[in-house]
Design a protein around this motif. Structure first.
Motif, PDB file in Angstrom:
ATOM      1  N   ASP A 145       0.655  -1.376  -0.037  1.00  7.87           N
ATOM      2  CA  ASP A 145       0.398  -0.038   0.149  1.00  7.87           C
ATOM      3  C   ASP A 145       1.191   1.683  -0.025  1.00  7.87           C
ATOM      4  O   ASP A 145       2.025   1.651   0.590  1.00  7.87           O
ATOM      5  CB  ASP A 145      -0.855   0.153   1.138  1.00  7.87           C
ATOM      6  N   GLY A 146       0.036   2.364  -0.984  1.00  8.71           N
ATOM      7  CA  GLY A 146       0.795   3.576  -0.551  1.00  8.71           C
ATOM      8  C   GLY A 146       2.366   3.422  -1.847  1.00  8.71           C
ATOM      9  O   GLY A 146       3.196   4.699  -2.490  1.00  8.71           O
ATOM     10  N   VAL A 147       2.164   2.159  -2.341  1.00 12.51           N
ATOM     11  CA  VAL A 147       3.853   2.071  -3.277  1.00 12.51           C
ATOM     12  C   VAL A 147       3.612   2.500  -4.381  1.00 12.51           C
ATOM     13  O   VAL A 147       2.775   1.309  -4.740  1.00 12.51           O
ATOM     14  CB  VAL A 147       5.034   0.757  -2.810  1.00 12.51           C
ATOM     15  N   GLY A 148       3.300   3.558  -5.317  1.00 16.09           N
ATOM     16  CA  GLY A 148       2.999   4.098  -6.593  1.00 16.09           C
ATOM     17  C   GLY A 148       4.399   3.602  -7.806  1.00 16.09           C
ATOM     18  O   GLY A 148       5.246   3.073  -7.549  1.00 16.09           O
ATOM     19  N   THR A 173      19.042   3.648   6.079  1.00 14.35           N
ATOM     20  CA  THR A 173      18.421   3.705   4.089  1.00 14.35           C
ATOM     21  C   THR A 173      17.714   3.548   3.767  1.00 14.35           C
ATOM     22  O   THR A 173      17.172   4.488   2.824  1.00 14.35           O
ATOM     23  CB  THR A 173      19.224   1.914   3.661  1.00 14.35           C
ATOM     24  N   LEU A 174      16.357   2.473   4.168  1.00 12.01           N
ATOM     25  CA  LEU A 174      15.129   3.550   3.538  1.00 12.01           C
ATOM     26  C   LEU A 174      14.984   5.474   3.477  1.00 12.01           C
ATOM     27  O   LEU A 174      14.117   5.597   2.321  1.00 12.01           O
ATOM     28  CB  LEU A 174      13.804   2.530   3.760  1.00 12.01           C
ATOM     29  N   THR A 180      12.659  10.664   5.362  1.00 11.15           N
ATOM     30  CA  THR A 180      12.626  10.309   6.296  1.00 11.15           C
ATOM     31  C   THR A 180      10.642   9.632   6.766  1.00 11.15           C
ATOM     32  O   THR A 180      10.815   8.425   7.394  1.00 11.15           O
ATOM     33  CB  THR A 180      12.463  11.256   7.876  1.00 11.15           C
ATOM     34  N   ARG A 181       9.907   9.698   6.530  1.00  9.06           N
ATOM     35  CA  ARG A 181       8.487  10.038   6.810  1.00  9.06           C
ATOM     36  C   ARG A 181       7.851   8.716   6.095  1.00  9.06           C
ATOM     37  O   ARG A 181       7.711   7.004   6.411  1.00  9.06           O
ATOM     38  CB  ARG A 181       7.604  10.826   6.512  1.00  9.06           C
ATOM     39  N   THR A 182       8.091   8.432   4.701  1.00  9.87           N
ATOM     40  CA  THR A 182       7.790   7.887   4.068  1.00  9.87           C
ATOM     41  C   THR A 182       9.171   6.180   3.981  1.00  9.87           C
ATOM     42  O   THR A 182       8.023   5.515   4.005  1.00  9.87           O
ATOM     43  CB  THR A 182       8.271   7.935   2.461  1.00  9.87           C
TER      44      THR A 182
END
Length: 352
Positions: A145-148, A173-174, A180-182
């Protein structure tokens, strides 16, 4: 017929869980389909939500053909595991409403939605609590979810092309890659963590409608007319409920060598709106982007996503008198349709 359905269901569950139990899978995500094909009508959908309400009060509508249900209490009350409860719901939906359903079962709403995508019609796909990591490991990054598409391309550029690889990456790393939030949200979802809950009677986050042609349709103009009728329908529905949407998704079902395939693309509006003209313009651009000039199209669907309250949405001021006049006419047309019916006023292109 019952034996075949039971065998299919057992096959769907076994594929997901590989075990007889499904401990912790207490959220169901359901997709309803009439036996003859297509989603239920509005009255049928309301009846199906009422059916789910007889099992649990924690039901979240996902119009026009879906729902989420938290069945923790129902499992204890009815003395069944999630597989057995899903079977009872399916049998009652078929007997009372002539509707079959695919069901995904998992520990939280995000995983239940992902499980539903793996469920064939008439089956239940279960993701048990102790099987979450295995279920997610090989899923593509875009399955979360949320990954376009854009985020998925960025992640793939760093070799993070699967949920398992994303889960194995350090949080820092992400966050450096996506923010930061994503990055935090991505890390949690890759580990199967979903902080949302099933919200009973919550306002739908999307609304959808579709048009099916009686035969494969080659004429692009007829396809665009179907799209306009969908934007008019969804726009009027949102305005009547005091809502606006932030994005549109267009689905096209067309004939190919393997039978029928479905393409879906979504784009964000420049500002939240329920103005039919803006919805139509974006829907046309999405439809044109498919490049299906000679495709044999059997159906077109439209989904308005990211719904919010109209009174809370910021609208850019416009000094265009044509736009202001169109909005005033639209408001008058809405009042006439409310009084005399949905076909009392419609664009000339649809009335022809």
């Amino acid at each position: 017929m019952t034996g075949a359905a039971g065998a299919a269901e057992a096959s769907g569950v076994a594929e997901a869980s590989g075990a007889s139990g499904a401990s912790g899978a207490d959220v169901l995500c359901l997709r309803f389909r009439r036996v003859g094909g297509g989603p239920p009508d509005a009255a049928g959908y309301a009846g199906l939500l009422a059916l789910l309400g007889s099992f649990t009060p924690v039901v979240e509508a996902a119009p026009p053909d879906g729902a989420l249900a938290d069945v923790r209490g129902a499992l204890r009350y009815f003395g069944r595991d999630v597989r057995g409860l899903a079977s009872v719901i399916r049998v009652r939906a078929l007997a009372l409403h002539g509707v079959d359903c695919a069901i995904g079962a998992a520990p939280n709403p995000m995983l239940a939605r992902m499980a539903l995508r793996q469920a064939a019609p008439g089956t239940t796909f279960v993701v048990p609590a102790d099987g979450v990591a295995a279920f997610l490991a090989d899923r593509p990054a875009a399955a979360l979810d949320g990954v376009g598409a854009a985020t998925a391309r960025t992640l793939c550029g760093y070799g993070l092309d699967s949920v398992g690889r994303i889960a194995a990456a350090p949080l820092g790393t992400l966050q450096r890659i996506t923010g930061t939030r994503t990055g935090r949200d991505l890390w949690e979802r890759a580990h199967g963590i979903d902080r949302t809950a099933v919200r009973p009677n919550a306002a739908a986050r999307s609304v959808a409608a579709e048009r099916t042609f009686p035969r494969d349709e080659l004429d692009p103009e007829r396809q665009r007319r179907a799209l306009m009728s969908l934007t008019e329908e969804l726009g009027a529905r949102m305005r009547g409920e005091g809502q606006v949407c932030r994005a549109l998704a267009v689905s096209v079902r067309y004939a190919d060598r393997t039978g029928y395939s479905t393409l879906t693309r979504s784009r964000t509006l420049r500002e939240p709106t329920a103005h039919s003209a803006e919805l139509t313009a974006l829907a046309y651009r999405i439809h044109d982007s498919f490049g299906l000039q000679r495709a044999r199209v059997r159906g077109i669907g439209l989904r308005a996503e990211g719904l919010g309250e109209a009174e809370r949405a910021a609208r850019q001021l416009s000094f265009d008198p044509v736009d202001e006049r169109a909005r005033r006419i639209e408001a008058v047309a809405d009042r006439l349709r409310e009084r005399f019916g949905p076909r009392a006023v419609m664009p000339g292109r649809l009335a022809a």
